[in-house]
Scaffold this motif. Structure first.
Motif, PDB file in Angstrom:
ATOM      1  N   SER A   1       0.812  -1.220   0.000  1.00  0.00           N
ATOM      2  CA  SER A   1       0.000   0.000   0.000  1.00  0.00           C
ATOM      3  C   SER A   1       0.849   1.275   0.000  1.00  0.00           C
ATOM      4  CB  SER A   1      -0.937   0.010   1.212  1.00  0.00           C
ATOM      5  OG  SER A   1      -0.177  -0.026   2.406  1.00  0.00           O
ATOM      6  N   ARG A   2       2.158   1.131  -0.014  1.00  0.00           N
ATOM      7  CA  ARG A   2       3.039   2.307  -0.013  1.00  0.00           C
ATOM      8  C   ARG A   2       2.989   3.033  -1.352  1.00  0.00           C
ATOM      9  NH1 ARG A   2       8.509  -0.140   2.739  1.00  0.00           N
ATOM     10  NH2 ARG A   2       7.581  -0.610   4.770  1.00  0.00           N
ATOM     11  N   PRO A   3       3.153   4.360  -1.320  1.00  0.00           N
ATOM     12  CA  PRO A   3       3.217   5.105  -2.580  1.00  0.00           C
ATOM     13  C   PRO A   3       4.515   4.824  -3.325  1.00  0.00           C
ATOM     14  CG  PRO A   3       3.661   6.554  -0.726  1.00  0.00           C
ATOM     15  CD  PRO A   3       3.286   5.213  -0.147  1.00  0.00           C
ATOM     16  N   THR A   4       4.478   5.008  -4.630  1.00  0.00           N
ATOM     17  CA  THR A   4       5.668   4.828  -5.465  1.00  0.00           C
ATOM     18  C   THR A   4       6.026   6.165  -6.108  1.00  0.00           C
ATOM     19  OG1 THR A   4       4.498   4.379  -7.526  1.00  0.00           O
ATOM     20  CG2 THR A   4       4.844   2.495  -6.028  1.00  0.00           C
ATOM     21  N   PRO A   5       7.175   6.244  -6.765  1.00  0.00           N
ATOM     22  CA  PRO A   5       7.489   7.466  -7.514  1.00  0.00           C
ATOM     23  C   PRO A   5       6.525   7.732  -8.675  1.00  0.00           C
ATOM     24  CG  PRO A   5       9.493   6.252  -7.049  1.00  0.00           C
ATOM     25  CD  PRO A   5       8.340   5.359  -6.673  1.00  0.00           C
ATOM     26  N   CYS A   6       5.717   6.747  -9.055  1.00  0.00           N
ATOM     27  CA  CYS A   6       4.706   6.925 -10.096  1.00  0.00           C
ATOM     28  C   CYS A   6       3.488   7.576  -9.432  1.00  0.00           C
ATOM     29  CB  CYS A   6       4.309   5.591 -10.722  1.00  0.00           C
ATOM     30  SG  CYS A   6       5.699   4.660 -11.376  1.00  0.00           S
ATOM     31  N   GLU A   7       3.250   8.820  -9.735  1.00  0.00           N
ATOM     32  CA  GLU A   7       2.205   9.586  -9.053  1.00  0.00           C
ATOM     33  C   GLU A   7       0.850   8.876  -9.102  1.00  0.00           C
ATOM     34  OE1 GLU A   7       0.118  13.969  -9.239  1.00  0.00           O
ATOM     35  OE2 GLU A   7       2.113  13.714 -10.099  1.00  0.00           O
ATOM     36  N   GLY A   8       0.244   8.723  -7.926  1.00  0.00           N
ATOM     37  CA  GLY A   8      -1.069   8.114  -7.822  1.00  0.00           C
ATOM     38  C   GLY A   8      -1.072   6.594  -7.781  1.00  0.00           C
TER      39      GLY A   8
ATOM     40  N   ASP B   1       4.292  11.292 -25.309  1.00  0.00           N
ATOM     41  CA  ASP B   1       4.179  10.384 -24.162  1.00  0.00           C
ATOM     42  C   ASP B   1       4.010  11.125 -22.841  1.00  0.00           C
ATOM     43  OD1 ASP B   1       4.535   7.901 -25.542  1.00  0.00           O
ATOM     44  OD2 ASP B   1       6.656   8.394 -25.757  1.00  0.00           O
ATOM     45  N   ARG B   2       4.176  12.440 -22.874  1.00  0.00           N
ATOM     46  CA  ARG B   2       4.124  13.229 -21.651  1.00  0.00           C
ATOM     47  C   ARG B   2       2.876  14.099 -21.652  1.00  0.00           C
ATOM     48  NH1 ARG B   2       9.591  12.860 -19.757  1.00  0.00           N
ATOM     49  NH2 ARG B   2      11.051  12.503 -21.446  1.00  0.00           N
ATOM     50  N   PRO B   3       2.186  14.223 -20.568  1.00  0.00           N
ATOM     51  CA  PRO B   3       2.434  13.673 -19.251  1.00  0.00           C
ATOM     52  C   PRO B   3       1.673  12.373 -18.983  1.00  0.00           C
ATOM     53  CG  PRO B   3       0.749  15.326 -19.046  1.00  0.00           C
ATOM     54  CD  PRO B   3       1.113  15.226 -20.517  1.00  0.00           C
TER      55      PRO B   3
ATOM     56  N   ARG C   1       2.137   8.931 -20.169  1.00  0.00           N
ATOM     57  CA  ARG C   1       2.946   7.748 -19.833  1.00  0.00           C
ATOM     58  C   ARG C   1       4.132   8.093 -18.942  1.00  0.00           C
ATOM     59  NH1 ARG C   1       1.952   6.761 -25.480  1.00  0.00           N
ATOM     60  NH2 ARG C   1       0.385   5.130 -25.672  1.00  0.00           N
ATOM     61  N   PHE C   2       4.681   9.271 -19.120  1.00  0.00           N
ATOM     62  CA  PHE C   2       5.840   9.715 -18.353  1.00  0.00           C
ATOM     63  C   PHE C   2       5.630  11.154 -17.929  1.00  0.00           C
ATOM     64  CE2 PHE C   2       7.347   6.486 -21.297  1.00  0.00           C
ATOM     65  CZ  PHE C   2       8.048   5.640 -20.458  1.00  0.00           C
ATOM     66  N   ALA C   3       6.185  11.498 -16.775  1.00  0.00           N
ATOM     67  CA  ALA C   3       6.140  12.886 -16.313  1.00  0.00           C
ATOM     68  C   ALA C   3       7.084  13.723 -17.174  1.00  0.00           C
ATOM     69  CB  ALA C   3       6.545  12.954 -14.846  1.00  0.00           C
ATOM     70  N   ASP C   4       6.940  15.023 -17.079  1.00  0.00           N
ATOM     71  CA  ASP C   4       7.852  15.901 -17.800  1.00  0.00           C
ATOM     72  C   ASP C   4       9.268  15.706 -17.270  1.00  0.00           C
ATOM     73  OD1 ASP C   4       5.924  17.054 -19.452  1.00  0.00           O
ATOM     74  OD2 ASP C   4       5.372  18.524 -17.926  1.00  0.00           O
ATOM     75  N   PRO C   5      10.261  15.883 -18.142  1.00  0.00           N
ATOM     76  CA  PRO C   5      11.638  15.708 -17.679  1.00  0.00           C
ATOM     77  C   PRO C   5      12.009  16.780 -16.663  1.00  0.00           C
ATOM     78  CG  PRO C   5      11.601  16.545 -19.932  1.00  0.00           C
ATOM     79  CD  PRO C   5      10.184  16.260 -19.550  1.00  0.00           C
ATOM     80  N   LEU C   6      12.902  16.430 -15.774  1.00  0.00           N
ATOM     81  CA  LEU C   6      13.396  17.365 -14.769  1.00  0.00           C
ATOM     82  C   LEU C   6      14.741  17.907 -15.222  1.00  0.00           C
ATOM     83  CD1 LEU C   6      12.652  15.172 -11.622  1.00  0.00           C
ATOM     84  CD2 LEU C   6      11.198  16.939 -12.644  1.00  0.00           C
TER      85      LEU C   6
ATOM     86  N   ARG D   1      20.478  11.007 -14.661  1.00  0.00           N
ATOM     87  CA  ARG D   1      20.006  11.567 -15.926  1.00  0.00           C
ATOM     88  C   ARG D   1      18.831  10.770 -16.483  1.00  0.00           C
ATOM     89  NH1 ARG D   1      24.128  11.205 -19.781  1.00  0.00           N
ATOM     90  NH2 ARG D   1      25.406  10.006 -18.350  1.00  0.00           N
ATOM     91  N   LEU D   2      18.895   9.436 -16.400  1.00  0.00           N
ATOM     92  CA  LEU D   2      17.792   8.603 -16.870  1.00  0.00           C
ATOM     93  C   LEU D   2      16.527   8.909 -16.089  1.00  0.00           C
ATOM     94  CD1 LEU D   2      16.544   6.165 -18.409  1.00  0.00           C
ATOM     95  CD2 LEU D   2      17.420   4.724 -16.549  1.00  0.00           C
ATOM     96  N   LEU D   3      16.630   8.896 -14.779  1.00  0.00           N
ATOM     97  CA  LEU D   3      15.454   9.135 -13.936  1.00  0.00           C
ATOM     98  C   LEU D   3      14.893  10.529 -14.155  1.00  0.00           C
ATOM     99  CD1 LEU D   3      16.830   7.326 -10.789  1.00  0.00           C
ATOM    100  CD2 LEU D   3      14.994   6.507 -12.297  1.00  0.00           C
ATOM    101  N   ALA D   4      15.759  11.532 -14.274  1.00  0.00           N
ATOM    102  CA  ALA D   4      15.296  12.900 -14.520  1.00  0.00           C
ATOM    103  C   ALA D   4      14.612  13.003 -15.880  1.00  0.00           C
ATOM    104  CB  ALA D   4      16.469  13.877 -14.439  1.00  0.00           C
ATOM    105  N   PHE D   5      15.155  12.319 -16.890  1.00  0.00           N
ATOM    106  CA  PHE D   5      14.537  12.333 -18.224  1.00  0.00           C
ATOM    107  C   PHE D   5      13.123  11.771 -18.167  1.00  0.00           C
ATOM    108  CE2 PHE D   5      13.710  10.318 -22.378  1.00  0.00           C
ATOM    109  CZ  PHE D   5      13.762  11.446 -23.174  1.00  0.00           C
ATOM    110  N   LEU D   6      12.908  10.798 -17.272  1.00  0.00           N
ATOM    111  CA  LEU D   6      11.586  10.186 -17.150  1.00  0.00           C
ATOM    112  C   LEU D   6      10.746  10.806 -16.034  1.00  0.00           C
ATOM    113  CD1 LEU D   6      12.668   6.488 -17.753  1.00  0.00           C
ATOM    114  CD2 LEU D   6      11.629   8.086 -19.373  1.00  0.00           C
ATOM    115  N   GLY D   7      11.183  11.971 -15.529  1.00  0.00           N
ATOM    116  CA  GLY D   7      10.397  12.735 -14.575  1.00  0.00           C
ATOM    117  C   GLY D   7      10.494  12.266 -13.143  1.00  0.00           C
ATOM    118  N   ARG D   8      11.568  11.576 -12.807  1.00  0.00           N
ATOM    119  CA  ARG D   8      11.741  11.059 -11.440  1.00  0.00           C
ATOM    120  C   ARG D   8      12.934  11.735 -10.776  1.00  0.00           C
ATOM    121  NH1 ARG D   8       9.371   7.173 -14.462  1.00  0.00           N
ATOM    122  NH2 ARG D   8       8.238   5.466 -13.443  1.00  0.00           N
ATOM    123  N   ARG D   9      12.777  11.990  -9.491  1.00  0.00           N
ATOM    124  CA  ARG D   9      13.887  12.528  -8.703  1.00  0.00           C
ATOM    125  C   ARG D   9      14.714  11.395  -8.146  1.00  0.00           C
ATOM    126  NH1 ARG D   9      14.173  17.529  -9.084  1.00  0.00           N
ATOM    127  NH2 ARG D   9      12.348  18.847  -8.991  1.00  0.00           N
TER     128      ARG D   9
END
Length: 195
Positions: free
Chosen positions: A37-44, A166-168, A170-175, A186-194
């Motif tokens: 039940s924990r949240p993930t980096p995938c919003e929602g 694909d944004r937003p 399938r993937f969040a906006d890049p950071l 860089r990979l995670l930021a490209f896919l919108g993850r911190r």
């Protein structure tokens, strides 16, 4: 997104997919029943929903080799629901890799009726599998960075396959991030993850 990088070969794509699955199987070791039940980096998304999505993604990758294509219509059967989603996901990953490595693979698969090279299918699948493996580890509180070489290879694939369309969804906006940052950052930021 087009770039000057050459398309991966089938063997490159399969090798990358195997490495991605290996990394993700390690992340799955962190999952406990109370973590679902924990949240993930995938919003929602909570971890249980993410594991179900990952199972469906692996099933689609297996269908690409078994029947030569992926139907984009939602499946009528819930392939991710079970009492032990981690075991189901591990089994699905092994079945999927077995299908790709043991089967006779065509040069193209059809996704939603459109031909796509199988190396593109395996490359995109590797990005999906490994990055969600990272998401699993984050949800479980584990610091499992993506191995540098795997992250670099996945970033090359992600830059080929993830487009503005694909944004937003399938993937969040890049950071924003320095190009001198580590490959996994860089990979995670490209896919919108911190990181």
């Amino acid at each position: 997104m087009s770039d000057s990088r050459s398309a991966p070969t089938l063997l490159d794509g399969l090798e990358l997919l195997e490495r991605a699955v290996g990394y993700t199987l390690g992340s799955l070791q962190l999952v406990t029943p109370d973590a679902l039940s924990r949240p993930t980096p995938c919003e929602g998304w909570d971890l249980g929903a993410l594991l179900s999505h990952m199972n469906d993604s692996l099933l689609a990758l297996q269908e690409a080799v078994d029947v030569g294509g992926i139907d984009l219509a939602p499946a009528s059967e819930d392939h991710g629901a079970c009492d032990d989603p981690v075991t189901a996901l591990r089994n699905r990953a092994c079945q999927m890799l077995g299908a790709w490595t043991a089967g006779e693979v065509a040069h193209a698969a059809y996704i939603g009726g459109f031909p796509v090279s199988v190396s593109d299918v395996t490359g995109a699948g590797a990005v999906e599998v490994a990055v969600h493996g990272w998401d699993v580890a984050q949800a479980c509180g584990g610091g499992r960075p993506l191995p540098p070489r795997l992250a670099e290879d996945l970033l090359t694939c992600a830059q080929r396959y993830v487009t503005p369309a694909d944004r937003p969804v399938r993937f969040a906006d890049p950071l924003g991030l320095s190009q001198h940052a580590a490959a996994d950052e860089r990979l995670l930021a490209f896919l919108g993850r911190r990181h």
